[in-house]
Structure formats: C-alpha cells, structure tokens
Design an enzyme around this catalytic site. Structure first.
Site, PDB file in Angstrom:
ATOM      1  N   ARG A 199       0.845  -1.200   0.000  1.00 38.73           N
ATOM      2  CA  ARG A 199       0.000   0.000   0.000  1.00 38.73           C
ATOM      3  C   ARG A 199       0.885   1.257   0.000  1.00 38.73           C
ATOM      4  NH1 ARG A 199      -1.122   4.670   2.377  1.00 38.73           N
ATOM      5  NH2 ARG A 199      -0.734   3.745   4.433  1.00 38.73           N
ATOM      6  N   ASP A 200       1.516   1.545   1.119  1.00 36.41           N
ATOM      7  CA  ASP A 200       2.305   2.777   1.224  1.00 36.41           C
ATOM      8  C   ASP A 200       3.476   2.766   0.237  1.00 36.41           C
ATOM      9  OD1 ASP A 200       2.601   5.269   2.376  1.00 36.41           O
ATOM     10  OD2 ASP A 200       2.866   4.546   4.406  1.00 36.41           O
ATOM     11  N   HIS A 251       2.960   3.409  13.252  1.00 36.03           N
ATOM     12  CA  HIS A 251       3.273   3.455  11.820  1.00 36.03           C
ATOM     13  C   HIS A 251       4.301   4.558  11.644  1.00 36.03           C
ATOM     14  CE1 HIS A 251       2.092   3.721   7.409  1.00 36.03           C
ATOM     15  NE2 HIS A 251       2.578   4.940   7.598  1.00 36.03           N
ATOM     16  N   HIS A 275       7.990   6.297   9.516  1.00 33.57           N
ATOM     17  CA  HIS A 275       8.864   6.436   8.352  1.00 33.57           C
ATOM     18  C   HIS A 275      10.282   6.705   8.839  1.00 33.57           C
ATOM     19  CE1 HIS A 275       5.849   6.760   4.975  1.00 33.57           C
ATOM     20  NE2 HIS A 275       5.085   6.742   6.048  1.00 33.57           N
ATOM     21  N   CYS A 313       8.951   9.670  -2.203  1.00 28.11           N
ATOM     22  CA  CYS A 313       8.190  10.380  -3.216  1.00 28.11           C
ATOM     23  C   CYS A 313       9.165  10.865  -4.263  1.00 28.11           C
ATOM     24  CB  CYS A 313       7.469  11.559  -2.564  1.00 28.11           C
ATOM     25  SG  CYS A 313       6.717  12.656  -3.755  1.00 28.11           S
ATOM     26  N   ASN A 351       8.435   3.868   4.579  1.00 30.02           N
ATOM     27  CA  ASN A 351       8.304   3.330   5.918  1.00 30.02           C
ATOM     28  C   ASN A 351       9.607   2.665   6.305  1.00 30.02           C
ATOM     29  OD1 ASN A 351       5.540   2.782   4.304  1.00 30.02           O
ATOM     30  ND2 ASN A 351       5.135   3.450   6.388  1.00 30.02           N
TER      31      ASN A 351
END
Lengths: 310, 310
Positions: free
Chosen positions: B18-19, B216, B218, B249, B258
C-alpha cells in the site's frame, strides 16, 4: 531489564576526525581537517577524538595528528582525545599535549591481532606501561576502547562474558585512575536489546566511583540511533558519533561510518536531553565534511529539507 | 517514563503493497504486485495492508486492490487489511472480502483536508457510517489510522492532546467494536522519546479491553527503528513496516518510505522477540521489491553482505 530514566544531558564524542578521516583513502590536507574541526567546535562540540598516534606506514591518514593537536592548543575548554595502540603512541600524544588517551583493545583475539598486531595478553601488558605513563602526567586521563565488544568480523557474536574477562584484567591494572570504558560495536552488527543487556551486566559487575561508560557504534545495520539510545537507557553517559556519518570503507560496499552525530542529536534533543551542540551549525559542519573529496557519508538529517529540522 | 519489559512477540504489518506501491509514479502491473506479495507471504508475513479502496483518479496505483484481494482469497490465515478514506471505500473493501478496514483520519486539520478532502469533523461523521457497515459483517474489524499524530508537514509538531481529542471522539463512536489504534508518524519527524510519551499518555487515558495499539513510522529522519522500539517499549503490539523500505516520493528528495521491515526485524530478533517472519526469505522479497522499476528503497540490511545477516 531495568531501564534508567532519560538523563538530562549526554556527552557526544565527535569521532569524524579519527574514525571518519581515516576512512578516506587519499590523505586529506591538514588545512581541510582543521577547517572541519573548527566548524565542529563552532557548533558547540565539547569532546573530540582528534586523531590517532599510530605508525604513519600503517595509517598514513593520521600522520598529521600532532599538528592538529597543536593547532587547537588554544581551546582548553574542549576535551580532545587521541587513540593509541601502544606506549609509543601514548607518549607521542602526551608530548603533543593530549590529556585523554584512548587505548584500544579488541575483545576478539583475531581482531586484536589484525588491528594492533598483538595478542590481547600483550595488549594488556602494554596497557600497564601506558597507565604508568599517564599517571606521571598531571591532569591526564584514560579511556579504554573495547573493540568488537558485541561482534567480530572474523569470530561473529562476542558474549558479554568475553568482554567481562578482558575488562576485569584491564580494571585490575587501572586501579583508581579516572576512566571511561567504551563498549565498541566496531562492525555495527549489535542490536539494541543486546547493547542494553551488555551495559546492564557489565555495569553491575564493575560499578565503581570515577568510572564512566560510553558507547561507540556504527550504523551499518541501521541500528545506530537505536543502539545509542538503548546504551543511554542502560547507563552510558557518552556516545561516539561522526558528523555527517563520515566513514565506511571504499573497498567494503555497505559498510558505513559511525552513527551520524546530527541523527543522534536530533533524537536526544527531541527528548529534551541536552548536548551543548547547536544542530543547525552542526549541519553546516556536516555539509563541509560531506563535500570532502573521497569521503563517504551516511546522514539522514542532512537529506531532510533544512527548514524541517529544528 | 515507565518502560514495559520487551514482549515475547510483535506483529509486523507489511505495508509495502500500500504505502510502498503507491509511491511508484508509473502504475505497476498487477502481476508484479502479486509476485511481490507472494514472496512476502513466503517469508512468513502474517499481516499485510494489501492496498487501498480510493478513487482511481486520485491514486491510480491502487486501482487493482480488489483484484489483489481476490487473488489471495485462498490465504485465510493471513490477516489482510485495506485502507479506506470513506464509506464507499469500506463497502468496496468488504465486498471484495477484506475483513480489516483501515480507516484513516489525520489529526491535523490541514493534512486531513489535503489527504481526504474533508474536515476532521466530517471524517468522524463518515467514520460513524463506516462503523455501522463493519458491524453488519460478521468477523470484520476496524483499525483507526491517526495520520500526523506527531507532526504535520503543514502545521509542524502535533501535541498528544490534539491526538487525544480526535481519538476520544472516535472511540465514543466505535464503542466495543474490536479495534486497533495506530499512531502514525506520517512524516518521519517524530523522535523516540516523543513516541514513548504519546503512547504512555494516550494508552493511560484510553485503556480498554479489545483495543490494541500500533505504530506506523517512516525513516526519513533516521528515527525509524528507534521510534518503533520505543513504541513497543510503551505498549504498541503491532508496527507497520515496508519491505526494502519502499516508499518516498519521486518529487520530494530526502523523503523515504516506511521503516524497512528487515531492519526492524533484525532489531527485534536480536532481542529474542519473535515475528513469525524468516529474515533470509524476507531479504529475497526485499531484493524483488528493490528491483521494481521506479521504486525508491531504503534498507540497511539489504546493503550488508548476506552471510553477516542472521
């Protein structure tokens, strides 16, 4: 596992000038080193391992350590140290005005052979002579770097009982001399809970007045910040780091330097733990160090947009 | 600050599908995703966020989430979840057979606007409708992802009191539905002591049966592993990670994904904390993920000579 409350302050020992500069294959000009050290001091660094007194044939990158010590003789408020593998190195360091001798013994027999070309028994004999010399110089002190305290590139995992054996022998020689004991994760392979365990076990066995504990780590396995914080939670009051994460080895892909000073600083300051260092000025020093030709750096904070770092 | 003893096991939630996959600009072929997910399951991954049910116009990379869910319908022992921003997403997820709905609200008002295009008040209203739907499907459960729980890219540091306000409103709606609450460090800017503090404060205020806590994070600021371990020391029983550290990104230099699953796994296994995952097989999956075109990875363990990882 008992965890201590976070301390109000931590001493960071800046080792880029030793562990970092020696990783650059082509010798840096002394003036470049001096400029970087000046930038580190400007950022507020209070302890700095300025180089090592070793054979210039073995490590030519460190041949100008004496010159550097003399160049910063006008900064008595900074605690400069130098690494030495033997009596000759200790004598040179003291002659140049260094007052903190970092004597290194690897816990692993094979690593000690490869690093300083003698057995650990011979290294302990030599330590006896170094201590005698240090005792003669008023205001001088000793730090004991226990290399490969967690892992050895040749022997694999090292147990805390193995560290305990070398440390016990060393402490019997050192007596009441002011001392800092550094457990060194030379390879970066230690894990946080292992670090916590070794500090707990060894501090419990060797609690004594006038002894401080330090941690020296590398970020090769990505454990750098976590290992340092776990060491601090279990009694380390000083941690070695290298600005910009300078280090690694041009011949060993994946090997990285000491944990980046700015990364650990960010973690500590986020918890209200003071270090005396200004993060934004330290990042200026990191940019200067990262621009050195042939250097290999590994810093997370340097990659983040500057306005996000505070 | 009270620290809990290390737990005997931790659940890692694999979020690379997902991420991670959504960070790759050009849509990956579904078959490639399937191959990577298969490799992750082969390594023993027990929980996996398989994608999100969002507008394919907003995030085209996630348009095949339904297909992926169906492709792995024969693995009921794995706990698959999917992220949804609204009732429509939750309905689609449940229709495709997902039984764990990850509903996301950002604590920061401006981030919630930017992320899901509504106010937090409207997100809470929508949560009420999602809960009603989840209650109707036997065996389904809810996870609440509190985005920007520590820091917002627009507003800066977020206080735990701000998290507390949104969480209190959400919990009043959720009632006794089985729940996992994830405090999400969306930007990677949180520090370990901050993470410890927020978990301590919020768990104390919202202790209830049937609620688990997750983190969660990063690794953008280099805090990934340390933040996760501090979360675990203060009550998190699950942590989100992405194999190979896939993420970041392409338009934001320095932004990373992550925390790499293999990096955290190495830290946990080093402390005898089990995860059910085989590290060497996970590294095979990491190699596969790192080879995806357009992916940006950040893994320490992958860089280390394989024979040193154990």
């Amino acid at each position: 596992m008992t965890t201590l409350s976070p301390p109000s302050s931590i001493e960071l020992v800046e080792v880029a000038p030793r562990d970092g500069f020696q990783s650059i294959r082509d010798r840096l000009p002394t003036a470049d080193k001096q400029r970087c050290i000046q930038a580190l001091l400007n950022a507020g660094v209070t302890r700095l391992e300025i180089g090592s007194f070793v054979s210039p044939k073995a490590i030519p990158q460190m041949a100008d350590t004496g010159q550097l010590v003399e160049a910063f003789a006008n900064r008595p408020e900074v605690r400069f140290s130098a690494l030495v593998p033997n009596l000759k190195g200790a004598e040179l360091a003291l002659e140049h005005g260094i007052r903190e001798i970092v004597y290194v013994i690897s816990v692993s027999e094979t690593h000690n052979q490869s690093n300083v070309r003698r057995s650990t028994t011979d290294s302990l004999q030599e330590l006896r002579r170094v201590i005698e010399r240090v005792r003669q110089i008023e205001g001088s002190r000793l730090r004991l770097d226990l290399g490969t305290s967690f892992d050895c590139p040749f022997e694999g995992t090292i147990s805390w009982q193995q560290v305990d054996r070398i440390l016990s022998s060393a402490l019997a020689l050192i007596g009441d001399l002011p001392l800092e004991i550094a457990l060194c994760d030379t390879t970066g392979r230690a894990t946080p809970y292992q670090v916590a365990d070794y500090f707990t076990q060894l501090r419990e066995r060797h609690a004594r007045v006038g002894v401080n504990w330090a941690f020296h780590g590398h970020d090769t396995f990505g454990m750098g910040v976590a290992n340092a914080l776990f060491a601090i939670s279990h009694g380390a009051t000083a941690v070695d780091t290298a600005c910009a994460g300078l280090g690694g080895c041009p011949f060993a892909p994946g090997a990285t330097g000491n944990t980046a000073t700015e990364d650990l600083l960010y973690a500590l300051h986020g918890g209200g733990i003071t270090t005396g260092i200004d993060l934004s000025k330290l990042l200026e020093a990191a940019d200067m160090i990262a621009a050195l030709p042939g250097g290999q750096t590994a810093s997370h904070l340097r990659q983040v947009p500057r306005q996000r770092v505070s």
